[in-house]
Design a protein around this motif. Structure first.
Motif, PDB file in Angstrom:
ATOM      1  N   LEU A  16       0.817  -1.214   0.000  1.00  0.00           N
ATOM      2  CA  LEU A  16       0.000   0.000   0.000  1.00  0.00           C
ATOM      3  C   LEU A  16       0.849   1.261   0.000  1.00  0.00           C
ATOM      4  O   LEU A  16       0.621   2.180  -0.797  1.00  0.00           O
ATOM      5  CB  LEU A  16      -0.936  -0.006   1.211  1.00  0.00           C
ATOM      6  N   SER A  17       1.843   1.330   0.881  1.00  0.00           N
ATOM      7  CA  SER A  17       2.669   2.539   0.960  1.00  0.00           C
ATOM      8  C   SER A  17       3.472   2.749  -0.317  1.00  0.00           C
ATOM      9  O   SER A  17       3.575   3.874  -0.821  1.00  0.00           O
ATOM     10  CB  SER A  17       3.603   2.444   2.169  1.00  0.00           C
ATOM     11  N   THR A  18       4.026   1.673  -0.873  1.00  0.00           N
ATOM     12  CA  THR A  18       4.800   1.797  -2.106  1.00  0.00           C
ATOM     13  C   THR A  18       3.899   2.176  -3.275  1.00  0.00           C
ATOM     14  O   THR A  18       4.282   2.986  -4.130  1.00  0.00           O
ATOM     15  CB  THR A  18       5.520   0.477  -2.414  1.00  0.00           C
ATOM     16  N   PHE A  19       2.707   1.594  -3.308  1.00  0.00           N
ATOM     17  CA  PHE A  19       1.745   1.921  -4.371  1.00  0.00           C
ATOM     18  C   PHE A  19       1.379   3.399  -4.330  1.00  0.00           C
ATOM     19  O   PHE A  19       1.328   4.067  -5.370  1.00  0.00           O
ATOM     20  CB  PHE A  19       0.497   1.050  -4.206  1.00  0.00           C
ATOM     21  N   VAL A  20       1.132   3.932  -3.139  1.00  0.00           N
ATOM     22  CA  VAL A  20       0.766   5.346  -3.010  1.00  0.00           C
ATOM     23  C   VAL A  20       1.896   6.243  -3.489  1.00  0.00           C
ATOM     24  O   VAL A  20       1.670   7.213  -4.235  1.00  0.00           O
ATOM     25  CB  VAL A  20       0.396   5.664  -1.544  1.00  0.00           C
ATOM     26  N   VAL A  21       3.132   5.942  -3.104  1.00  0.00           N
ATOM     27  CA  VAL A  21       4.275   6.763  -3.515  1.00  0.00           C
ATOM     28  C   VAL A  21       4.481   6.698  -5.032  1.00  0.00           C
ATOM     29  O   VAL A  21       4.639   7.726  -5.701  1.00  0.00           O
ATOM     30  CB  VAL A  21       5.556   6.310  -2.782  1.00  0.00           C
ATOM     31  N   LEU A  22       4.462   5.489  -5.594  1.00  0.00           N
ATOM     32  CA  LEU A  22       4.719   5.321  -7.014  1.00  0.00           C
ATOM     33  C   LEU A  22       3.617   5.947  -7.854  1.00  0.00           C
ATOM     34  O   LEU A  22       3.893   6.741  -8.778  1.00  0.00           O
ATOM     35  CB  LEU A  22       4.860   3.833  -7.342  1.00  0.00           C
ATOM     36  N   VAL A  23       2.372   5.614  -7.562  1.00  0.00           N
ATOM     37  CA  VAL A  23       1.252   6.141  -8.345  1.00  0.00           C
ATOM     38  C   VAL A  23       1.135   7.652  -8.156  1.00  0.00           C
ATOM     39  O   VAL A  23       0.867   8.390  -9.114  1.00  0.00           O
ATOM     40  CB  VAL A  23      -0.052   5.427  -7.956  1.00  0.00           C
ATOM     41  N   GLY A  24       1.337   8.133  -6.932  1.00  0.00           N
ATOM     42  CA  GLY A  24       1.296   9.572  -6.706  1.00  0.00           C
ATOM     43  C   GLY A  24       2.341  10.317  -7.520  1.00  0.00           C
ATOM     44  O   GLY A  24       2.063  11.379  -8.102  1.00  0.00           O
ATOM     45  N   THR A  25       3.558   9.770  -7.589  1.00  0.00           N
ATOM     46  CA  THR A  25       4.619  10.392  -8.379  1.00  0.00           C
ATOM     47  C   THR A  25       4.249  10.432  -9.856  1.00  0.00           C
ATOM     48  O   THR A  25       4.409  11.467 -10.533  1.00  0.00           O
ATOM     49  CB  THR A  25       5.937   9.621  -8.197  1.00  0.00           C
ATOM     50  N   LEU A  26       3.759   9.325 -10.375  1.00  0.00           N
ATOM     51  CA  LEU A  26       3.389   9.268 -11.791  1.00  0.00           C
ATOM     52  C   LEU A  26       2.233  10.208 -12.113  1.00  0.00           C
ATOM     53  O   LEU A  26       2.227  10.860 -13.159  1.00  0.00           O
ATOM     54  CB  LEU A  26       3.029   7.830 -12.175  1.00  0.00           C
ATOM     55  N   ILE A  27       1.265  10.307 -11.210  1.00  0.00           N
ATOM     56  CA  ILE A  27       0.130  11.211 -11.434  1.00  0.00           C
ATOM     57  C   ILE A  27       0.590  12.660 -11.470  1.00  0.00           C
ATOM     58  O   ILE A  27       0.165  13.455 -12.330  1.00  0.00           O
ATOM     59  CB  ILE A  27      -0.944  11.000 -10.351  1.00  0.00           C
ATOM     60  N   LEU A  28       1.467  13.036 -10.548  1.00  0.00           N
ATOM     61  CA  LEU A  28       1.987  14.412 -10.544  1.00  0.00           C
ATOM     62  C   LEU A  28       2.708  14.725 -11.852  1.00  0.00           C
ATOM     63  O   LEU A  28       2.524  15.805 -12.446  1.00  0.00           O
ATOM     64  CB  LEU A  28       2.934  14.608  -9.358  1.00  0.00           C
ATOM     65  N   LEU A  29       3.534  13.799 -12.328  1.00  0.00           N
ATOM     66  CA  LEU A  29       4.258  14.020 -13.583  1.00  0.00           C
ATOM     67  C   LEU A  29       3.304  14.098 -14.772  1.00  0.00           C
ATOM     68  O   LEU A  29       3.505  14.901 -15.692  1.00  0.00           O
ATOM     69  CB  LEU A  29       5.278  12.901 -13.797  1.00  0.00           C
ATOM     70  N   ILE A  30       2.275  13.297 -14.781  1.00  0.00           N
ATOM     71  CA  ILE A  30       1.297  13.337 -15.876  1.00  0.00           C
ATOM     72  C   ILE A  30       0.550  14.659 -15.879  1.00  0.00           C
ATOM     73  O   ILE A  30       0.338  15.267 -16.940  1.00  0.00           O
ATOM     74  CB  ILE A  30       0.327  12.152 -15.761  1.00  0.00           C
ATOM     75  N   PHE A  31       0.153  15.147 -14.705  1.00  0.00           N
ATOM     76  CA  PHE A  31      -0.525  16.448 -14.631  1.00  0.00           C
ATOM     77  C   PHE A  31       0.396  17.571 -15.117  1.00  0.00           C
ATOM     78  O   PHE A  31      -0.047  18.494 -15.811  1.00  0.00           O
ATOM     79  CB  PHE A  31      -0.973  16.719 -13.198  1.00  0.00           C
ATOM     80  N   ILE A  32       1.673  17.499 -14.738  1.00  0.00           N
ATOM     81  CA  ILE A  32       2.633  18.514 -15.211  1.00  0.00           C
ATOM     82  C   ILE A  32       2.773  18.440 -16.731  1.00  0.00           C
ATOM     83  O   ILE A  32       2.814  19.465 -17.420  1.00  0.00           O
ATOM     84  CB  ILE A  32       3.997  18.306 -14.523  1.00  0.00           C
ATOM     85  N   GLY A  33       2.852  17.223 -17.271  1.00  0.00           N
ATOM     86  CA  GLY A  33       2.966  17.060 -18.719  1.00  0.00           C
ATOM     87  C   GLY A  33       1.756  17.585 -19.456  1.00  0.00           C
ATOM     88  O   GLY A  33       1.886  18.213 -20.525  1.00  0.00           O
ATOM     89  N   GLU A  34       0.556  17.365 -18.920  1.00  0.00           N
ATOM     90  CA  GLU A  34      -0.652  17.880 -19.571  1.00  0.00           C
ATOM     91  C   GLU A  34      -0.661  19.409 -19.576  1.00  0.00           C
ATOM     92  O   GLU A  34      -1.043  20.034 -20.573  1.00  0.00           O
ATOM     93  CB  GLU A  34      -1.884  17.345 -18.839  1.00  0.00           C
TER      94      GLU A  34
END
Length: 344
Positions: free
Chosen positions: A315-333
């Motif tokens: 759970l903790s690793t999933f939150v960190v990994l997915v959160g990081t990817l979501i932030l980068l995707i929002f920045i890219g958009e």
């Protein structure tokens, strides 16, 4: 001077457009804040204290290693500052010790656990421990830093190689472009995963080896976009005028064509970085990445898979990994909207 004024005006308009996208703008702030904190991981999570005031003297364990005899111990080996005996010595009478907010490093093992590992979250280990008794929070902090730095490095190398390859193809065209395209088709058809497995069995796994191997293929996708921009710009009037004036090919490519062809490069950077982080995580999950002792998000996911009952690992690793990817995707958009010529 007029050209610089126009470029500055365009950059300001793009920045204003980027800031209007609140989701992307706040994602950039949050990602920058988290990455900035992770750069000082040793000050956030460490089993060595900032400062020790012992018997009237000041010691700085983060900078210098001290034997435990300095603090009343019996051995000449480096001090284990979490040892209850040493900790009692350093906190008795007028002695004081100042630990980081999370008093665990990524490789320190909690020997005072009262239950089998992996142990659940507790007051001592906020996110529990892994299957070796190491603090999960510390490994997440250090693993996040490693993943982002690796993503930056792989993105930078792949971008430079992609720009060079695409620029050469697009500017010269003809036979150069034809031969380069055939090479890319052959190179891109090579089984990247099998090559990684082969090299991992031959060489000692390391971050540098992974960076080199992934960089060999990381430039392929970007070169196509740069090639298209240079093919479009090579027949422009200003390029023909520069050639007629005797300007060198390298100067034309760098000063005239490259600035106009940077839009796809910049807009794809966050997406390429998220892909780089995901590639490192996937390889670590498969056991083909960094050495086992290195803090890694993929290695924690693999532990979560092997220990289904230890939900805090996954759970903790999933939150960190997915959160990081979501932030980068929002920045890219947000970047893609800011650099969209239809919005200028």
């Amino acid at each position: 001077m007029a050209g610089k004024t126009v470029n500055n005006s365009l950059a300001r308009r793009r920045w204003r457009s980027f800031k209007k996208n609140k989701r992307g703008f706040y994602s950039l702030i949050l990602f920058s804040l988290l990455f900035g904190i992770s750069l000082f991981s040793e000050l956030v999570s460490n089993d060595k204290p900032f400062l020790v005031h012992y018997q009237g003297h000041y010691y700085f364990p983060l900078i210098k290693a001290y034997p435990e005899t300095v603090f009343g111990g019996d051995f000449e080996t480096e001090t284990d500052y979490l040892d209850p005996y040493i900790l009692e010595k350093m906190t008795s009478e007028e002695n004081t010790v100042y630990f980081p907010p999370n008093p665990h490093s990524y490789n320190s093992i909690n020997l005072e656990l009262d239950q089998p590992v992996p142990s659940p979250p507790s007051a001592d280990n906020f996110l529990g421990t892994d299957d070796r008794g190491r603090d999960v929070l510390a490994r997440l902090i250090y693993g996040f830093r490693l993943s982002v730095l690796f993503g930056f490095a792989l993105t930078l190398i792949g971008t430079i190689l992609g720009i060079i390859a695409g620029a050469v193809q697009g500017y010269f065209g003809g036979r150069t472009d034809l031969l380069f395209q055939r090479f890319i088709e052959v190179w891109g058809a090579m089984p990247e995963l099998y090559l990684l497995i082969i090299f991992a069995s031959i060489f000692k796994p390391s971050v540098l080896l992974l960076l080199i191997l992934l960089s060999m293929f990381g430039w392929l996708g970007l070169s196509d976009y740069v090639r298209a921009e240079f093919l479009k710009g090579r027949n422009m009037e200003y390029v023909k005028a520069a050639k007629a004036l005797g300007v060198s090919n390298v100067t034309i490519m760098y000063r005239h064509l490259l600035p106009n062809g940077m839009t796809p490069v910049i807009t794809f950077l966050p997406f390429r970085m998220s892909g780089s982080i995901l590639a490192l995580t996937s390889l670590d999950f498969l056991g083909l990445g960094v050495p086992p002792s290195t803090p890694s998000l993929g290695e924690l996911l693999a532990q979560g898979k092997a220990n289904i009952d230890a939900w805090w690992l996954s759970l903790s690793t999933f939150v960190v990994l997915v959160g990081t990817l979501i932030l980068l995707i929002f920045i890219g958009e947000a970047l893609r909207e800011a650099f969209d010529p239809r919005r200028q």
